[in-house]
Structure formats: C-alpha cells, structure tokens
Design an enzyme around this catalytic site. Sequence first.
Site, PDB file in Angstrom:
ATOM      1  N   ASP A 184       0.858  -1.192   0.000  1.00  0.00           N
ATOM      2  CA  ASP A 184       0.000   0.000   0.000  1.00  0.00           C
ATOM      3  C   ASP A 184       0.887   1.233   0.000  1.00  0.00           C
ATOM      4  OD1 ASP A 184      -2.318  -1.478   0.049  1.00  0.00           O
ATOM      5  OD2 ASP A 184      -2.577  -1.376   2.230  1.00  0.00           O
ATOM      6  N   ASP A 198      -7.272  -1.163  -4.678  1.00  0.00           N
ATOM      7  CA  ASP A 198      -8.386  -0.671  -3.862  1.00  0.00           C
ATOM      8  C   ASP A 198      -9.247   0.318  -4.647  1.00  0.00           C
ATOM      9  OD1 ASP A 198      -7.465  -2.171  -1.717  1.00  0.00           O
ATOM     10  OD2 ASP A 198      -6.185  -0.543  -0.973  1.00  0.00           O
TER      11      ASP A 198
END
Length: 247
Positions: A184, A198
Amino acid sequence: MPGEARSPLTPDPATSTPLEGVDGASSPDDQPAGAPEGATRHTPADSPQEAEPAADEGRPSSRRRRRLFALLAIVAVTAYVTDQVSKAVALNALADGLARPFIGDFIRLKLIGNPGAALSLGAGNTWVMTAIAVGVLVAIVFVAKGLGSRAWAIALGLLLGAALGNLTDRFVRPPGGGQGHVVDFLDYNRWFIGNVADIWIVSAALLIVLLALLGIGVDGRRDRDVRAAKAESERAGAGSEDGGDRA
C-alpha cells in the site's frame, strides 16, 4: 368418338374427389378416435398446450457472451497490470519510508506493507484474508457465467483484476506463502493507506450499486422486464389451461 356416351362408372375429372391421402385429402386413419366425420385433425403445433416459449428467450446470444467475456478479460488484465506496475514503482521510489505529497497533503505517497485488508482490518489473520480473496475470485467466475451486460462485464473485470493483484502480493511479497503483506502506498489524508487495486474495487462496488438501483441484472435484463415476461408467461399458461378444459 363423337356422340359416344360416357360410362356412368367413369368419374368426371372436373368433379371427381381425390383419393384419401392424396392432394391433402385426409384418410380415416388420420382422424382421432370418436371424431365426427369431416372433422379436421389438429397437429401438435396447433395445440396451445404444446406451444412453449424458447428456454433461452431474452438471454444473451453466445456471440454476445463471448464479446462480453473478452471485455471482462481485457478490463481484468488492465486492472491487474496497473496495480502490479504501480506497486513495483512504489517499492523502488518509496523504499525509504518517507511520506511525499502527491495531491497536496490530502493524498500523500507513503509505502507500507499491509498484512490485513483495507484499513488494516484482519492484520492478525492474514490467512483469512487470503481465503476471502480466493472466495471472491470463485464468486466472480460463477456470476460471470450468466453475463449479458457490458456494465457488469466492466464491474466484474475490475473486481477480478484487483482481487488477483492483492492475492499476488499474498504469495510473492514477504513473508510469502499466502501470508505476504499487500503493498500500500496511497495515504488518504492519514485516514488509511491503500493501493491502485483498492481504487478498482471501490469503482466496481459503486458501479454494481448503480446497476442494482437501475434494476439491471448480470444477464443485462431489467427487473421490470423480467417481471413482465413472467406475468405474460403465467397468462399464457392460464389461457392454455382454459383452452384445454373447453376442449
């Protein structure tokens, strides 16, 4: 010979009746038992009880489904590649762990390894997250069997590519073996840190909600059209039963 009288046993061609079974004349064997003389025999196609709508009425054709499967695959590959390429760039450019502004300070670039799901949920149960991702993939494949909508093909393609992207991290990122940490790097105002996968997941979810509000199913049919077809089928069935009772 002129003036020769015609035998009374010789039928007149202009008034003679065709033999049974010839030129459309029916024979006694063609008449149902107990039917009055001269009654017309009905073929099965004439009976309303035998007339049934096609099983695939309103369903997408095989050719259209192949095109939609191709669209789903293209979208899935695009989502997967953009996710994996962006993670590779982030691992090289943000390896020092420092935060960098991207869109001001509202969205920053900061590299972390996430063992859980979004918002770091389930961080202590990485295997559960992996199992959920596999379940999502199976569900997408199952739902796609009835695909008949372009919008649904895009939504499912985004979900498929994103799920594969994060699932890849579970197996190729340390510590690996299905327990790897997802890469991330998009810090949303310090609320949570996510990645490109995402973004695709959220986009797909919004599109699915919109399709549900519009009443458009995976097969491309609207709910009101399905209800109308069902009501018409029920009316036709009731009419067939009435016709059978009168017969």
